[in-house]
Scaffold this motif. Structure first.
Motif, PDB file in Angstrom:
ATOM      1  N   VAL A 235     -10.981   1.202   3.056  1.00 20.97           N
ATOM      2  CA  VAL A 235     -11.701   0.193   2.253  1.00 20.97           C
ATOM      3  C   VAL A 235     -10.871  -0.111   1.005  1.00 20.97           C
ATOM      4  O   VAL A 235     -10.234   0.775   0.447  1.00 20.97           O
ATOM      5  CB  VAL A 235     -13.121   0.700   1.883  1.00 20.97           C
ATOM      6  CG1 VAL A 235     -13.080   1.977   1.034  1.00 20.97           C
ATOM      7  CG2 VAL A 235     -13.940  -0.371   1.171  1.00 20.97           C
ATOM      8  N   HIS A 236     -10.850  -1.394   0.597  1.00 16.81           N
ATOM      9  CA  HIS A 236     -10.242  -1.768  -0.677  1.00 16.81           C
ATOM     10  C   HIS A 236     -11.263  -1.402  -1.759  1.00 16.81           C
ATOM     11  O   HIS A 236     -12.412  -1.840  -1.684  1.00 16.81           O
ATOM     12  CB  HIS A 236      -9.981  -3.267  -0.737  1.00 16.81           C
ATOM     13  CG  HIS A 236      -8.987  -3.770   0.270  1.00 16.81           C
ATOM     14  ND1 HIS A 236      -9.338  -4.149   1.540  1.00 16.81           N
ATOM     15  CD2 HIS A 236      -7.653  -3.952   0.185  1.00 16.81           C
ATOM     16  CE1 HIS A 236      -8.254  -4.550   2.198  1.00 16.81           C
ATOM     17  NE2 HIS A 236      -7.211  -4.437   1.402  1.00 16.81           N
ATOM     18  N   LEU A 237     -10.841  -0.651  -2.754  1.00 15.61           N
ATOM     19  CA  LEU A 237     -11.812  -0.172  -3.750  1.00 15.61           C
ATOM     20  C   LEU A 237     -11.153  -0.030  -5.129  1.00 15.61           C
ATOM     21  O   LEU A 237     -10.015   0.427  -5.237  1.00 15.61           O
ATOM     22  CB  LEU A 237     -12.372   1.190  -3.307  1.00 15.61           C
ATOM     23  CG  LEU A 237     -13.733   1.580  -3.875  1.00 15.61           C
ATOM     24  CD1 LEU A 237     -14.835   0.654  -3.374  1.00 15.61           C
ATOM     25  CD2 LEU A 237     -14.081   3.029  -3.547  1.00 15.61           C
TER      26      LEU A 237
ATOM     27  N   ALA B 265       0.826   3.313   4.657  1.00 18.49           N
ATOM     28  CA  ALA B 265      -0.595   3.581   4.922  1.00 18.49           C
ATOM     29  C   ALA B 265      -1.495   2.372   4.695  1.00 18.49           C
ATOM     30  O   ALA B 265      -2.698   2.438   4.972  1.00 18.49           O
ATOM     31  CB  ALA B 265      -1.068   4.753   4.065  1.00 18.49           C
ATOM     32  N   HIS B 266      -0.920   1.269   4.183  1.00 20.10           N
ATOM     33  CA  HIS B 266      -1.748   0.073   4.003  1.00 20.10           C
ATOM     34  C   HIS B 266      -0.903  -1.192   4.009  1.00 20.10           C
ATOM     35  O   HIS B 266      -0.133  -1.457   3.093  1.00 20.10           O
ATOM     36  CB  HIS B 266      -2.542   0.137   2.690  1.00 20.10           C
ATOM     37  CG  HIS B 266      -3.447  -1.037   2.496  1.00 20.10           C
ATOM     38  ND1 HIS B 266      -4.670  -1.133   3.121  1.00 20.10           N
ATOM     39  CD2 HIS B 266      -3.313  -2.180   1.786  1.00 20.10           C
ATOM     40  CE1 HIS B 266      -5.247  -2.286   2.780  1.00 20.10           C
ATOM     41  NE2 HIS B 266      -4.433  -2.937   1.974  1.00 20.10           N
ATOM     42  N   THR B 267      -1.078  -1.974   5.051  1.00 20.04           N
ATOM     43  CA  THR B 267      -0.442  -3.288   5.085  1.00 20.04           C
ATOM     44  C   THR B 267      -1.343  -4.229   5.874  1.00 20.04           C
ATOM     45  O   THR B 267      -2.330  -3.788   6.493  1.00 20.04           O
ATOM     46  CB  THR B 267       0.978  -3.195   5.688  1.00 20.04           C
ATOM     47  OG1 THR B 267       1.619  -4.476   5.572  1.00 20.04           O
ATOM     48  CG2 THR B 267       0.962  -2.780   7.147  1.00 20.04           C
ATOM     49  N   HIS B 268      -1.055  -5.513   5.784  1.00 19.96           N
ATOM     50  CA  HIS B 268      -1.785  -6.518   6.579  1.00 19.96           C
ATOM     51  C   HIS B 268      -0.700  -7.336   7.270  1.00 19.96           C
ATOM     52  O   HIS B 268      -0.254  -8.358   6.729  1.00 19.96           O
ATOM     53  CB  HIS B 268      -2.593  -7.478   5.696  1.00 19.96           C
ATOM     54  CG  HIS B 268      -3.597  -6.853   4.780  1.00 19.96           C
ATOM     55  ND1 HIS B 268      -4.955  -7.023   4.948  1.00 19.96           N
ATOM     56  CD2 HIS B 268      -3.471  -6.088   3.668  1.00 19.96           C
ATOM     57  CE1 HIS B 268      -5.606  -6.390   3.974  1.00 19.96           C
ATOM     58  NE2 HIS B 268      -4.723  -5.817   3.178  1.00 19.96           N
ATOM     59  N   LEU B 269      -0.286  -6.910   8.448  1.00 22.34           N
ATOM     60  CA  LEU B 269       0.823  -7.602   9.116  1.00 22.34           C
ATOM     61  C   LEU B 269       0.480  -9.047   9.448  1.00 22.34           C
ATOM     62  O   LEU B 269       1.354  -9.912   9.480  1.00 22.34           O
ATOM     63  CB  LEU B 269       1.229  -6.836  10.380  1.00 22.34           C
ATOM     64  CG  LEU B 269       1.874  -5.467  10.122  1.00 22.34           C
ATOM     65  CD1 LEU B 269       1.947  -4.658  11.411  1.00 22.34           C
ATOM     66  CD2 LEU B 269       3.260  -5.615   9.507  1.00 22.34           C
TER      67      LEU B 269
HETATM   68 ZN   LIG Z   1      -5.020  -4.808   1.376  1.00 23.42          ZN
END
Ligand SMILES: [Zn+2]
Length: 405
Positions: free
Chosen positions: A207-209, A60-64
């Motif tokens: 959002v990063h939180l 559910a969260h990655t930065h390829l």
């Molecule tokens: Zn991230």
């Protein structure tokens, strides 16, 4: 219509089934159940043997797009230093190069080899869409925006919309906009992104939180490393006043949070903040291995689950983890929260992520009508609890895909 026989079937929507059969047709699950003694054996039945079959996992969260940074940033206890290194590397000539694009393609292949069926990918450039599309990896690409000066907000959103309109979206590959974090996005930009997401009720944002102590200090007092780096980059907005509250309350005041927001990290969240997210219906995405390596700290996993918030799992990027293996994140979750039922951790890495990303009608559980994006994990010898076994760290060599269609 292929029929499979397997040692274990884990539908996730119900308890594991020992000695199971499963039928699929043209890419969809048709039916499944427990094999009774004397059951008719279909002539084309495929016996997969000692394997556990479960839905493909959801990252559910990655930065390829940061995949080329693999192995370049050492583990640190200083989160601000980690962020500075990322920013420096983003200015490197490799970022955006052919080499970086090749690393994205390789990362998507790797994610699939580790049993990933769906990704929530955060991208500043949208350069990852092509690899996802070409390799048929379903996902939501969150076009991430940064901009702390309020006067820039309208132009930033407009540019992002133009870039998204140039991408080919489909049912399986969706594009949307997302703010980076409260210390890098102005209240005006949060508002515009929220308005944009509200145009389409099926849309999602993230959002990063609550990731670092520096973020808390910035929101509480307007000081610390976040302030310093905004000033150094000439991005500081003197009209901004610190809200004097925590990150959840800040975004709540900005009317940004609802059930379609994936809130990522939450390492610093208090129990009241976690309960508030549960009440809102937002999903909390935890990336435990990355949090430890970047100096954000170990996430309070048992408190996450105790609060009632829906928890999903991500790897974060290859800048902070050595691989995109969600089974390794599950093993880390088990290490951090030994008392939690294995079942809830497996739900986090499957249906919870699928629901958060808006793909729960297609993926996330084994149920009739859903896609047959299922993985078979080879069991090595006697396994007293198959659910527990899947939390011990599964390697790509044990994983194969069921895809008869
Ligand atoms: Zn991230």
């Amino acid at each position: 219509m292929p029929q499979y026989r397997v040692a274990w079937l884990l539908p996730i929507s119900q308890p594991p089934i020992r000695d199971a059969w499963l039928q699929t047709d043209r890419g969809r699950i048709v039916a499944f159940g427990h094999t009774q003694p004397g059951d008719f054996t279909a002539s084309d039945e495929i016996d997969l043997g000692e394997v556990a079959v479960l839905p493909g996992l959801v990252n559910a969260h990655t930065h390829l797009e940061l995949s080329w940074m693999r192995g370049r940033i050492p583990e640190t206890a200083d989160f601000s230093k980690w962020i500075r290194t990322i920013i420096e590397l983003k200015n490197d000539a490799i970022h955006g190069s052919v080499e970086a694009a090749a690393a994205v393609g390789e990362a998507v292949r790797e994610a699939r080899a580790y049993g990933t069926a769906l990704v929530g990918d955060v991208s500043n450039t949208l350069g990852t869409s092509r690899a996802l599309r070409e390799q048929g990896m379903p996902g939501v690409v969150f076009h991430e925006l940064l901009g702390f000066r309020g006067e820039d907000a309208a132009a930033l959103l407009q540019e992002a919309k133009t870039r998204i309109s140039n991408e080919r979206s489909s049912d399986l590959l969706r594009h949307t906009v997302a703010p980076h974090a409260p210390y890098s996005v102005s209240p005006a930009l949060f508002g515009l992104i929220r308005g944009e997401v509200d145009q389409d009720q099926s849309s999602r944002t993230t959002v990063h939180l609550g990731e670092s102590a520096a973020e808390l200090e910035f929101l509480a007092r307007g000081s610390g490393p976040c302030r310093t780096s905004l000033e150094r980059m000439k991005k500081w907005d003197s009209s901004w006043a610190a809200p004097g509250c925590g990150p959840v309350e800040y975004l709540d005041r900005l009317a940004f949070l609802d059930e379609r927001v994936l809130v990522v990290h939450g390492v610093q969240f208090t129990m009241p903040e976690l309960r508030r997210l549960a009440e809102i219906g937002a999903t909390l995405v935890t990336c435990p291995r990355g949090n430890i390596r970047t100096g954000a700290g170990a996430p309070p996993i048992e408190e996450f689950f105790e609060s009632g918030v829906r928890v999903a799992v991500g790897t974060d990027s290859l800048a902070s983890v050595p691989d995109l293996n969600l089974f390794s994140e599950l093993a880390e979750l088990r290490r951090l929260a030994p008392a939690l039922p294995a079942r809830v951790l497996l739900e986090s890495a499957t249906i919870n992520g699928a629901r958060a990303l808006g793909f729960d009608a297609e993926l996330g559980t084994i149920d009739a009508g859903k896609r047959d994006a299922l993985v078979a994990v080879r069991l090595d010898g006697y396994v007293p609890s198959v659910e527990e076994y899947l939390l011990t760290g599964i390697d790509a060599a044990q994983i194969s895909w069921i895809a008869a269609s």
